[in-house]
Motif scaffolding. Structure first.
Motif, PDB file in Angstrom:
ATOM      1  N   ILE A  91      39.421  36.895  42.348  1.00 58.13           N
ATOM      2  CA  ILE A  91      39.407  35.667  41.532  1.00 58.13           C
ATOM      3  C   ILE A  91      40.599  34.784  41.918  1.00 58.13           C
ATOM      4  CG2 ILE A  91      39.762  34.809  39.156  1.00 58.13           C
ATOM      5  CD1 ILE A  91      38.139  37.361  38.257  1.00 58.13           C
ATOM      6  N   SER A  92      41.758  35.412  42.073  1.00 60.96           N
ATOM      7  CA  SER A  92      42.968  34.661  42.411  1.00 60.96           C
ATOM      8  C   SER A  92      42.845  34.010  43.794  1.00 60.96           C
ATOM      9  CB  SER A  92      44.163  35.621  42.355  1.00 60.96           C
ATOM     10  OG  SER A  92      45.289  34.998  42.835  1.00 60.96           O
ATOM     11  N   THR A  93      42.233  34.722  44.741  1.00 58.63           N
ATOM     12  CA  THR A  93      42.041  34.161  46.099  1.00 58.63           C
ATOM     13  C   THR A  93      41.150  32.926  46.037  1.00 58.63           C
ATOM     14  OG1 THR A  93      42.340  36.322  47.108  1.00 58.63           O
ATOM     15  CG2 THR A  93      41.173  34.681  48.425  1.00 58.63           C
ATOM     16  N   LEU A  94      40.087  32.984  45.250  1.00 56.33           N
ATOM     17  CA  LEU A  94      39.191  31.817  45.126  1.00 56.33           C
ATOM     18  C   LEU A  94      39.937  30.651  44.490  1.00 56.33           C
ATOM     19  CD1 LEU A  94      35.870  33.595  44.053  1.00 56.33           C
ATOM     20  CD2 LEU A  94      36.381  32.524  46.257  1.00 56.33           C
ATOM     21  N   LEU A 139      37.913  33.255  57.119  1.00 56.92           N
ATOM     22  CA  LEU A 139      37.637  34.588  56.573  1.00 56.92           C
ATOM     23  C   LEU A 139      38.781  34.898  55.616  1.00 56.92           C
ATOM     24  CD1 LEU A 139      36.642  36.747  59.679  1.00 56.92           C
ATOM     25  CD2 LEU A 139      35.322  36.555  57.566  1.00 56.92           C
ATOM     26  N   TYR A 140      38.456  35.182  54.373  1.00 57.78           N
ATOM     27  CA  TYR A 140      39.489  35.475  53.370  1.00 57.78           C
ATOM     28  C   TYR A 140      39.457  36.958  53.019  1.00 57.78           C
ATOM     29  CZ  TYR A 140      39.348  30.404  52.686  1.00 57.78           C
ATOM     30  OH  TYR A 140      39.374  29.054  52.881  1.00 57.78           O
ATOM     31  N   PHE A 141      40.629  37.581  53.027  1.00 60.60           N
ATOM     32  CA  PHE A 141      40.770  38.980  52.627  1.00 60.60           C
ATOM     33  C   PHE A 141      41.733  39.025  51.441  1.00 60.60           C
ATOM     34  CE2 PHE A 141      40.016  38.986  57.215  1.00 60.60           C
ATOM     35  CZ  PHE A 141      38.918  39.825  57.313  1.00 60.60           C
ATOM     36  N   PRO A 142      41.230  39.175  50.236  1.00 60.59           N
ATOM     37  CA  PRO A 142      42.149  39.258  49.083  1.00 60.59           C
ATOM     38  C   PRO A 142      43.065  40.486  49.193  1.00 60.59           C
ATOM     39  CG  PRO A 142      39.859  39.039  48.371  1.00 60.59           C
ATOM     40  CD  PRO A 142      39.823  39.294  49.837  1.00 60.59           C
ATOM     41  N   SER A 143      44.188  40.443  48.509  1.00 61.92           N
ATOM     42  CA  SER A 143      45.102  41.598  48.528  1.00 61.92           C
ATOM     43  C   SER A 143      44.448  42.838  47.932  1.00 61.92           C
ATOM     44  CB  SER A 143      46.370  41.277  47.737  1.00 61.92           C
ATOM     45  OG  SER A 143      47.034  40.186  48.308  1.00 61.92           O
TER      46      SER A 143
END
Ligand SMILES: NC(=O)C1=CN([C@@H]2O[C@H](COP(=O)(O)OP(=O)(O)OC[C@H]3O[C@@H](n4cnc5c(N)ncnc54)[C@H](OP(=O)(O)O)[C@@H]3O)[C@@H](O)[C@H]2O)C=CC1
Ligand SMILES: O=C([O-])CC(=O)C(=O)O
Length: 271
Positions: free
Chosen positions: A257-260, A118-122
């Motif tokens: 976008i940066s997280t991906l 599970l990704y949670f971007p800033s």
């Protein structure tokens, strides 16, 4: 190549599509879904190189490796459990939904059980890296102060329920002070960042949030103050709102976008 499906084709979903379309994100934009099929199709046809299909949620989840939720907190409840059960990794933007302890524990449990991420971007704030680092020792307090132009707070449940006439405000006005848990329910489209801060730091009940409407502002301003064993830090960001959705800051889409890009990159920089 990683197959991505995007649920929610508004500002953030659209920006992610364009970043994949331009080659900035090295992934396959496989499918789109939105409560408005025509909105998703319009986005798909506006792209230069990618040709994502329109799919209903269930079909999209069966077809991709990673689901991007860029829709709404309600959508999280419906989409994320199914996506994890199907073995997809999920990037969540409407993080406020995780204030619900039962849902949070269920989703974290499903991610572990199905070996998914599970990704949670800033999102629209700066300083999540510092909170992550500080947590390795101990954090005593976290506060978020969010200031937005009145137009960015229109329609929030708290504003509607309290009959606050935002258009009549002539000076900076504190609308809300409380816990992150209360804040994300009161302002579900304005302070998802409070949820991300809570997850990274000391939880939804100990994270304090203030929401201010300021008619003199043209930017969304978020300030975070953190104190702990490491010392103290304060961050402040003055975000340009998206032209399409004044509630959402441009930085939130850039952070997604940066997280991906980060999850696709063998070299990892920053905490
Ligand atoms: N983590 C963070 O820092 C930030 C998070 N956010 C959150 O990210 C999410 C996306 O933001 P943004 O792109 O600006 O929002 P937009 O309103 O521009 O786009 C959201 C899109 O998702 C659609 N949608 C809503 N619910 C569903 C659903 N159940 N199934 C399919 N489609 C759905 C909406 O349709 P319709 O208009 O018909 O509802 C809309 O087209 C929001 O929840 C927002 O609050 C925003 C900024 C920062
Ligand atoms: O984009 C922003 O400034 C923050 C926001 O809307 C949210 O966290 O929900």
């Amino acid at each position: 190549m990683l197959k991505i499906g995007i649920i929610g084709c508004g500002f953030i979903g659209g920006q992610i599509c364009r970043a994949i379309d331009s080659g900035e994100i090295d992934a396959e934009l496989y499918a789109l879904c939105d409560s408005s099929e025509s909105k998703a199709l319009e986005l798909a046809t506006s792209l230069k190189t990618c040709r994502p299909a329109y799919m209903k949620i269930e079909e999209l989840i069966r077809s991709v490796d990673l689901v991007v939720e860029s829709a709404s907190q309600n959508a999280v409840r419906f989409i994320v459990p199914q996506a994890l059960q199907a073995g997809c990794n999920v990037m969540v933007l409407s993080v406020g939904a995780f204030a619900d302890k039962e849902l949070r524990e269920t989703l974290f449990g499903l991610a572990k059980q199905h070996n998914c991420k599970l990704y949670f971007p800033s999102g629209a704030v700066v300083g999540i890296d510092g909170i992550n680092s500080a947590r390795a020792a101990g954090i005593s307090s976290v506060t978020l102060t969010t200031r937005k132009p009145p137009s960015g707070l229109m329609g929030a449940p708290y504003v509607v329920e309290h009959g606050i006439e935002l258009e009549k405000l002539e000076e900076e006005t504190v609308l809300f002070e409380g816990t992150a848990s209360e804040a994300v329910k009161a302002f579900p489209a304005n302070v998802n960042v409070a949820a991300t801060i809570s997850l990274a730091g000391i939880g939804f009940e100990r994270t304090k949030v203030k929401v201010i409407a300021d008619p003199s502002l043209s930017r969304n301003v978020h300030e975070i103050t953190v104190e702990g064993e490491f010392g103290k830090f304060c961050t402040r960001v003055e975000n340009l709102p998206s032209p399409d959705n004044p509630k959402t800051s441009y930085l939130a889409a850039l952070s997604a976008i940066s997280t991906l890009k980060k999850l696709l990159n063998p070299v990892q920089i920053g905490t």
